[in-house]
Design a protein around this motif. Structure first.
Motif, short mmCIF file in Angstrom:
data_model
loop_
_atom_site.label_atom_id
_atom_site.label_comp_id
_atom_site.label_asym_id
_atom_site.label_seq_id
_atom_site.Cartn_x
_atom_site.Cartn_y
_atom_site.Cartn_z
N ILE A 11 0.87 -1.20 0.13
CA ILE A 11 -0.08 -0.02 0.04
C ILE A 11 0.84 1.22 -0.05
N ILE A 12 0.87 2.03 -1.20
CA ILE A 12 1.81 3.13 -1.32
C ILE A 12 1.04 4.15 -1.47
N TYR A 13 1.22 5.17 -0.67
CA TYR A 13 0.32 6.45 -0.43
C TYR A 13 1.19 7.63 -0.47
N TYR A 14 0.35 8.76 -0.62
CA TYR A 14 1.01 10.13 -0.19
C TYR A 14 -0.25 10.70 0.67
N SER A 15 0.01 11.42 1.62
CA SER A 15 -0.85 12.11 2.48
C SER A 15 -0.07 13.41 3.24
N ALA A 53 5.38 24.10 6.78
CA ALA A 53 5.21 25.02 8.17
C ALA A 53 4.00 25.73 8.18
N ALA A 54 3.54 26.37 7.00
CA ALA A 54 2.59 27.20 7.05
C ALA A 54 1.32 26.68 7.25
N ASN A 55 1.23 25.34 7.44
CA ASN A 55 -0.10 24.54 7.57
C ASN A 55 0.08 23.68 8.86
N PRO A 56 -0.44 23.84 9.72
CA PRO A 56 -0.44 23.21 11.08
C PRO A 56 -0.54 21.78 11.17
N ALA A 57 -1.56 21.40 10.35
CA ALA A 57 -2.00 20.04 10.20
C ALA A 57 -1.21 19.42 9.41
N TRP A 58 -0.66 19.82 8.33
CA TRP A 58 0.38 19.22 7.37
C TRP A 58 1.72 18.91 8.22
N GLN A 59 2.10 19.90 9.02
CA GLN A 59 3.27 20.04 9.91
C GLN A 59 3.20 18.89 10.97
N ALA A 60 1.99 18.70 11.55
CA ALA A 60 1.64 17.58 12.49
C ALA A 60 1.76 16.23 11.96
N HIS A 61 1.20 16.25 10.81
CA HIS A 61 1.26 14.91 10.04
C HIS A 61 2.39 14.30 9.74
N VAL A 62 3.34 15.38 9.17
CA VAL A 62 4.73 14.87 8.89
C VAL A 62 5.27 14.41 10.17
N ARG A 63 5.03 14.99 11.44
CA ARG A 63 5.90 14.59 12.52
C ARG A 63 5.09 13.12 13.04
N GLU A 64 4.06 12.95 12.94
CA GLU A 64 3.07 11.78 13.57
C GLU A 64 3.54 10.51 12.56
N THR A 65 4.03 10.80 11.35
CA THR A 65 4.14 9.69 10.19
C THR A 65 5.79 9.56 10.06
N THR A 164 -18.99 4.18 -4.11
CA THR A 164 -17.60 4.50 -4.66
C THR A 164 -17.19 3.24 -5.41
N PRO A 165 -17.56 3.01 -6.69
CA PRO A 165 -17.15 1.61 -7.30
C PRO A 165 -15.71 1.76 -7.67
N TYR A 166 -15.09 3.00 -8.05
CA TYR A 166 -13.88 3.08 -8.51
C TYR A 166 -12.80 2.71 -7.46
N GLY A 167 -13.07 3.03 -6.30
CA GLY A 167 -12.30 2.80 -5.14
C GLY A 167 -12.72 3.79 -3.81
N PRO A 168 -12.27 3.31 -2.54
CA PRO A 168 -12.50 4.20 -1.58
C PRO A 168 -12.40 5.74 -1.53
N SER A 169 -13.26 6.51 -1.24
CA SER A 169 -12.87 8.19 -1.36
C SER A 169 -13.52 8.63 -0.31
N HIS A 170 -12.93 9.76 0.15
CA HIS A 170 -13.51 10.63 1.14
C HIS A 170 -13.53 12.11 0.95
N HIS A 171 -14.34 12.59 1.23
CA HIS A 171 -14.63 13.92 1.16
C HIS A 171 -14.48 14.86 2.67
N ASP A 172 -13.40 15.69 2.74
CA ASP A 172 -13.22 15.99 4.10
C ASP A 172 -13.77 17.50 4.34
N ALA A 173 -14.24 18.06 3.54
CA ALA A 173 -14.79 19.52 3.70
C ALA A 173 -13.89 20.39 4.38
N GLN A 174 -12.58 20.50 3.67
CA GLN A 174 -11.61 21.44 4.15
C GLN A 174 -11.29 21.13 5.63
#
Length: 206
Positions: A11-15, A53-65, A164-174
């Protein structure tokens, strides 16, 4: 499932902020339920540090993973099935994942990407932000590989609920919508289905 027939599933991903990472964990759970040997890996980050660094959620995710392995071509060679995960970027695959896929040219040239099972999953910020187009764009690559595309389709009740027949998908509403239980179930089902089909193909080839 016999150990000999147990497929290797990568399972190869980008997040960037965590949604695709969370879906990857659910997909892995489903594949493991089907008896697969599973490895989960992220692709390398390409964004500049100042953007992160300008996005706290992005910055936190980088640390957590930080401890999640970074994918390399050897992982693709190992796998009988590869499931790619990406956020949508203008209705298309994120550049980080696309860059990794583009490094697989030498394997493609040797025919080593053919006859493997492939699938995908995505997340986007808006309801119609390109979830289906991103998966369809990703699957164009699978056709070039000569791969075997295995999507969840409408092959289980949960798929009629998520649609979602093409594959699992999520809408996160920002960031306002957490991943629903139904979407998590769909992700687990997709992983299980990919592993099951890969096992059948592997057993038939042995």
């Amino acid at each position: 499932m016999s150990q000999a027939a147990a497929p290797n599933v990568a399972i190869i991903y980008y997040s960037s902020t965590g949604n695709v990472h969370a879906l990857a964990q659910e997909v892995a759970t489903g594949a493991e339920k089907a008896g697969a040997q599973v490895r989960v890996a992220k692709v390398a980050e390409l964004a500049p540090e100042e953007a992160i660094a300008a996005n706290p959620a992005w910055q936190a995710h980088v640390r957590e993973t930080a401890d999640v392995p970074v994918a390399d071509p050897d992982l693709v060679t190992w796998a009988d099935a590869i499931i790619f995960g990406s956020p949508t970027r203008f209705g298309n695959v994120a550049s980080q994942l696309k860059q990794f896929i583009d490094t697989l040219g030498p394997l493609w040239g040797k025919g080593l990407l053919a006859d493997k099972v492939y699938s995908g999953f995505v997340s986007t910020a808006t309801p119609h932000g390109g979830r289906e187009s991103t998966l369809l764009a990703l699957y164009n690559t699978v056709h070039h590989f000569g791969g075997i595309l295995v999507t969840p389709g409408y092959t289980a009740p949960i798929q009629y609920e998520t649609g979602t027949p093409y594959g699992p998908s999520h809408h996160d509403a920002q960031g306002a919508n957490p991943i629903s239980d139904a979407t998590r179930q769909s992700a687990r089902y997709s992983g299980e289905r990919v592993a099951t089909v890969a096992a059948r193909l592997k057993a038939g080839a042995s």
